[in-house]
Write a protein that holds these residues in place. Structure first.
Motif, PDB file in Angstrom:
ATOM      1  N   ILE A  62    -114.116 -45.740  26.073  1.00 21.49           N
ATOM      2  CA  ILE A  62    -112.922 -46.364  25.519  1.00 21.49           C
ATOM      3  C   ILE A  62    -113.304 -47.722  24.968  1.00 21.49           C
ATOM      4  O   ILE A  62    -114.247 -48.356  25.448  1.00 21.49           O
ATOM      5  CB  ILE A  62    -111.790 -46.522  26.565  1.00 21.49           C
ATOM      6  N   MET A  70    -106.134 -48.758  23.853  1.00 14.08           N
ATOM      7  CA  MET A  70    -107.549 -48.401  23.920  1.00 14.08           C
ATOM      8  C   MET A  70    -107.758 -47.166  23.052  1.00 14.08           C
ATOM      9  O   MET A  70    -106.894 -46.283  22.984  1.00 14.08           O
ATOM     10  CB  MET A  70    -107.976 -48.065  25.349  1.00 14.08           C
ATOM     11  N   GLU A  71    -108.921 -47.105  22.420  1.00 12.71           N
ATOM     12  CA  GLU A  71    -109.300 -45.938  21.633  1.00 12.71           C
ATOM     13  C   GLU A  71    -110.338 -45.141  22.416  1.00 12.71           C
ATOM     14  O   GLU A  71    -111.321 -45.705  22.893  1.00 12.71           O
ATOM     15  CB  GLU A  71    -109.869 -46.363  20.282  1.00 12.71           C
ATOM     16  N   VAL A  72    -110.104 -43.848  22.536  1.00 11.65           N
ATOM     17  CA  VAL A  72    -111.041 -42.944  23.192  1.00 11.65           C
ATOM     18  C   VAL A  72    -112.126 -42.587  22.175  1.00 11.65           C
ATOM     19  O   VAL A  72    -111.827 -42.210  21.037  1.00 11.65           O
ATOM     20  CB  VAL A  72    -110.334 -41.671  23.695  1.00 11.65           C
ATOM     21  N   LEU A  94    -110.933 -41.864  31.889  1.00 12.52           N
ATOM     22  CA  LEU A  94    -110.772 -42.898  30.859  1.00 12.52           C
ATOM     23  C   LEU A  94    -109.328 -43.418  30.828  1.00 12.52           C
ATOM     24  O   LEU A  94    -109.092 -44.613  30.644  1.00 12.52           O
ATOM     25  CB  LEU A  94    -111.180 -42.363  29.487  1.00 12.52           C
ATOM     26  N   THR A  98    -108.209 -47.181  31.542  1.00 14.95           N
ATOM     27  CA  THR A  98    -107.379 -47.869  30.541  1.00 14.95           C
ATOM     28  C   THR A  98    -106.201 -48.562  31.222  1.00 14.95           C
ATOM     29  O   THR A  98    -105.919 -49.736  30.958  1.00 14.95           O
ATOM     30  CB  THR A  98    -106.890 -46.866  29.475  1.00 14.95           C
ATOM     31  N   ALA A 106    -103.403 -44.831  24.897  1.00 16.27           N
ATOM     32  CA  ALA A 106    -104.700 -44.426  24.385  1.00 16.27           C
ATOM     33  C   ALA A 106    -104.482 -43.707  23.059  1.00 16.27           C
ATOM     34  O   ALA A 106    -103.515 -42.945  22.912  1.00 16.27           O
ATOM     35  CB  ALA A 106    -105.404 -43.498  25.367  1.00 16.27           C
TER      36      ALA A 106
END
Length: 148
Positions: A62, A70-72, A94, A98, A106
Motif C-alpha cells: 500500500i 491508500m492505494e493497493v 493490507l 491501512t 483503499a
C-alpha cells in the motif's frame, strides 16, 4: 501460512515483484511500459509477503495517495499457489494496516485483462469507480475502492 509486514527493501518482496512484472509484461503486451512507470517499488514502506512452508508465495503493498486514501499496489501470488485464498489474505492484511495507519479507504487499479484480479476485488467488496489519476483516460484499466 505466515504473514510478514516489511518494506520494498525486502528481497523476498522484490523477487515476487520481478515475477509479477514478467507476468504483466506478457499479459499487457505493448501497453506494459505505460503501466510499469507507475509500479516502481523503491519507496514502498508498507509491503506484505506471505510465506507457506518458509517459501515466499504472495505479496502486496500500500502507498498513501492522500490524507485519507491508500492505494493497493503490487498484488501477486505465484501461479502454483493460486486458488488457496492467499491473495484475499494479502488484501485483508493490507486493509487492516491501512486502518491502523488512520486511512479511511483503499483504492486500486488493475487491467481489464486481469480477469482473476477483477474477480478477487469484487469478491472482497471493492466497488468499481471512475478511473483516477494517471488511469483516467485508460480504457484497459478498471479502478476500485473500498471504504474501510
Amino acid at each position: 501460512m505466515q504473514i510478514f509486514r516489511t518494506t520494498s527493501e525486502n528481497i523476498d518482496f522484490q523477487n515476487l515483484v520481478k515475477k509479477l512484472d514478467a507476468y504483466l509484461a506478457e499479459m499487457d503486451g505493448e501497453d506494459h511500459a505505460f503501466y510499469d512507470q507507475y509500479n516502481k517499488i523503491d519507496l514502498l514502506k508498507n509491503c506484505i509477503v506471505i510465506f507457506e512452508n518458509e517459501k515466499p508465495v504472495a505479496c502486496g503493498a500500500i502507498k498513501s495517495i492522500d490524507e485519507s486514501t491508500m492505494e493497493v499496489k503490487r498484488m501477486f501470488t505465484l501461479p502454483e499457489y493460486r486458488g488457496k485464498g492467499l491473495a484475499a489474505s494479502v488484501l485483508k492484511e493490507l486493509e487492516i494496516w491501512t486502518k491502523e495507519l488512520g486511512y479511511e479507504k483503499a483504492v486500486l487499479e488493475t487491467g481489464k485483462k486481469q480477469i482473476e484480479a477483477v474477480a478477487l476485488y469484487k469478491k472482497c467488496n471493492y466497488t468499481i469507480i471512475p478511473n483516477y489519476g494517471q488511469y483516467a483516460e485508460i480504457e484497459d484499466s478498471v479502478c476500485f475502492e473500498k471504504i474501510l
